[in-house]
Design an enzyme around this catalytic site. Sequence first.
Site, PDB file in Angstrom:
ATOM      1  N   LYS A 129       2.560  -6.766   8.638  1.00 46.77           N
ATOM      2  CA  LYS A 129       3.115  -6.984   7.290  1.00 46.77           C
ATOM      3  C   LYS A 129       3.969  -8.248   7.358  1.00 46.77           C
ATOM      4  O   LYS A 129       5.153  -8.216   7.714  1.00 46.77           O
ATOM      5  CB  LYS A 129       3.886  -5.763   6.849  1.00 46.77           C
ATOM      6  CG  LYS A 129       2.913  -4.630   6.493  1.00 46.77           C
ATOM      7  CD  LYS A 129       3.518  -3.564   5.676  1.00 46.77           C
ATOM      8  CE  LYS A 129       2.512  -2.633   5.032  1.00 46.77           C
ATOM      9  NZ  LYS A 129       1.190  -2.564   5.615  1.00 46.77           N
ATOM     10  N   ASP A 138      -5.914   4.816   5.299  1.00 47.21           N
ATOM     11  CA  ASP A 138      -4.523   4.648   5.708  1.00 47.21           C
ATOM     12  C   ASP A 138      -3.745   5.923   5.417  1.00 47.21           C
ATOM     13  O   ASP A 138      -3.571   6.309   4.267  1.00 47.21           O
ATOM     14  CB  ASP A 138      -3.879   3.472   4.965  1.00 47.21           C
ATOM     15  CG  ASP A 138      -2.484   3.160   5.495  1.00 47.21           C
ATOM     16  OD1 ASP A 138      -1.890   2.161   5.056  1.00 47.21           O
ATOM     17  OD2 ASP A 138      -1.990   3.912   6.353  1.00 47.21           O
ATOM     18  N   ASP A 143       0.325   0.387  12.067  1.00 48.72           N
ATOM     19  CA  ASP A 143       1.012  -0.325  10.984  1.00 48.72           C
ATOM     20  C   ASP A 143       2.514  -0.066  11.113  1.00 48.72           C
ATOM     21  O   ASP A 143       3.258  -0.909  11.607  1.00 48.72           O
ATOM     22  CB  ASP A 143       0.461   0.146   9.626  1.00 48.72           C
ATOM     23  CG  ASP A 143       1.052  -0.639   8.468  1.00 48.72           C
ATOM     24  OD1 ASP A 143       0.764  -0.289   7.311  1.00 48.72           O
ATOM     25  OD2 ASP A 143       1.802  -1.594   8.712  1.00 48.72           O
ATOM     26  N   LYS A 193      -5.839   5.348   0.567  1.00 46.66           N
ATOM     27  CA  LYS A 193      -4.735   6.118   1.135  1.00 46.66           C
ATOM     28  C   LYS A 193      -5.182   7.565   1.320  1.00 46.66           C
ATOM     29  O   LYS A 193      -5.697   8.183   0.377  1.00 46.66           O
ATOM     30  CB  LYS A 193      -3.530   6.090   0.181  1.00 46.66           C
ATOM     31  CG  LYS A 193      -2.900   4.731   0.034  1.00 46.66           C
ATOM     32  CD  LYS A 193      -2.190   4.364   1.285  1.00 46.66           C
ATOM     33  CE  LYS A 193      -1.550   2.998   1.159  1.00 46.66           C
ATOM     34  NZ  LYS A 193      -0.906   2.629   2.416  1.00 46.66           N
TER      35      LYS A 193
HETATM   36  O1  LIG Z   1      -2.538  -3.501   3.633  1.00 46.00           O
HETATM   37  C1  LIG Z   1      -3.092  -3.530   2.518  1.00 46.00           C
HETATM   38  O2  LIG Z   1      -4.315  -3.638   2.403  1.00 46.00           O
HETATM   39  C2  LIG Z   1      -2.294  -3.404   1.244  1.00 46.00           C
HETATM   40  C3  LIG Z   1      -0.838  -3.064   1.465  1.00 46.00           C
HETATM   41  C4  LIG Z   1      -0.635  -1.623   1.851  1.00 46.00           C
HETATM   42  O3  LIG Z   1      -1.570  -0.872   2.041  1.00 46.00           O
HETATM   43  C5  LIG Z   1       0.724  -1.134   1.961  1.00 46.00           C
HETATM   44  C6  LIG Z   1       1.775  -1.910   1.597  1.00 46.00           C
HETATM   45  C7  LIG Z   1       3.107  -1.430   1.612  1.00 46.00           C
HETATM   46  C8  LIG Z   1       3.371  -0.157   1.959  1.00 46.00           C
HETATM   47  C9  LIG Z   1       2.331   0.763   2.377  1.00 46.00           C
HETATM   48  O4  LIG Z   1       2.293   1.903   1.566  1.00 46.00           O
HETATM   49  C10 LIG Z   1       0.918   0.225   2.482  1.00 46.00           C
HETATM   50  C11 LIG Z   1       0.505   0.360   3.946  1.00 46.00           C
HETATM   51  O5  LIG Z   1       0.850   1.356   4.562  1.00 46.00           O
HETATM   52  O6  LIG Z   1      -0.177  -0.496   4.508  1.00 46.00           O
HETATM   53 MG   LIG Z   2      -0.444   0.998   6.256  1.00 49.17          MG
END
Ligand SMILES: O=C(O)CCC(=O)C1=CC=C[C@@H](O)[C@@H]1C(=O)O
Ligand SMILES: [Mg+2]
Length: 317
Positions: A245, A169, A221, A140
């Site tokens: 997602k 990310d 995303d 992140k």
């Molecule tokens: O995508 C992944 O590798 C793990 C999940 C992930 O990063 C996330 C899950 C849920 C909320 C977010 O903060 C975050 C994302 O932004 O992708």
């Molecule tokens: Mg993301």
Amino acid sequence: MSYCFTFRVYQRPFLHPLHTHHGLWKVREGIILRLENSQQEVAWGEIAPLPDFGSETLEDAIAFCQSLGPQISPTLLSSLPDSLPACQFAFESAFHQFLTPSPPLSLPPSRFAYLLPSGKPALTAWYPLWQQGGRTFKWKIGVLPLHQELDLFQQLDTLLPEGVQLRLDANGGLTPDQTREWLKIGENTSRIEFLEQPLPPAEFPTLCTLQDQFKTPLALDESVSRLNDLKTCYNQGWRGVFVLKVAIAGSPQKLRQFCQTHPLDLVLSSVLETPIARTAALHLAQEIAPQRALGFGTTQWFKTVQKTWLNDLWTAS
Ligand SMILES: O=C(O)CCC(=O)C1=CC=C[C@@H](O)[C@@H]1C(=O)O
Ligand SMILES: [Mg+2]
């Protein structure tokens, strides 16, 4: 065919709170569905809302579950609105288990991407995951000041073995200039697999311009977390990475159909759900079969053990 329906609302603290540009996320809230047929066979489903990403709220999902009687049938799926995508995923996945029982999944660690903590802890957190076979990590950014994260990236890049890929990310937390700083780094390394949602969804035209100007792939995303938004971005010409997602993307059947007719560069991603929605999402992943590592690497999201937790949830109330 009708099924006995019960549900439980849950709050489950994370082992390690997730720190992102959206803030600090400490507890996963959701609903576990239990369906039982006339032969006493049971199927589970999980509603794991993520309102920050455009899904329904937990309250919306509770109200929907409360609107259902003790006996439900798959016909309810046709009346489940697109405004309840996490409910669509959960109920369709649960019914699907009766129609197509899925064998337990066993995927190699290299098939997954593992979420690293933001900031300096990432410099050590990757090693045990690499030892277990992880070869793709997600970090992140947009959490600390840019110069600190650029410096930490250089340290991480030096530490990571050859061939390991890093996903960055930002959760929409960068400016266009900061995004360009990251993309300039990407011009001189193959370490960065992609830069995920550097700008907010409203900056779609700038994201398209940046994708044309730099070699590092950009991933959408938050821009594509609803299937209709994904279709819009695709129809407006996006051919970069799509982060999907799964547990909040609505009907798995509609997802299958769209992915079978549109060649997407797809990354399936977790919403930090429990193993119930995770298993359903990974079975869907086998069908949609993205080439890129699955964003479901981290399995120990929670302090509690799944089997005990589920039993306690059902017997507690
Ligand atoms: O995508 C992944 O590798 C793990 C999940 C992930 O990063 C996330 C899950 C849920 C909320 C977010 O903060 C975050 C994302 O932004 O992708
Ligand atoms: Mg993301």
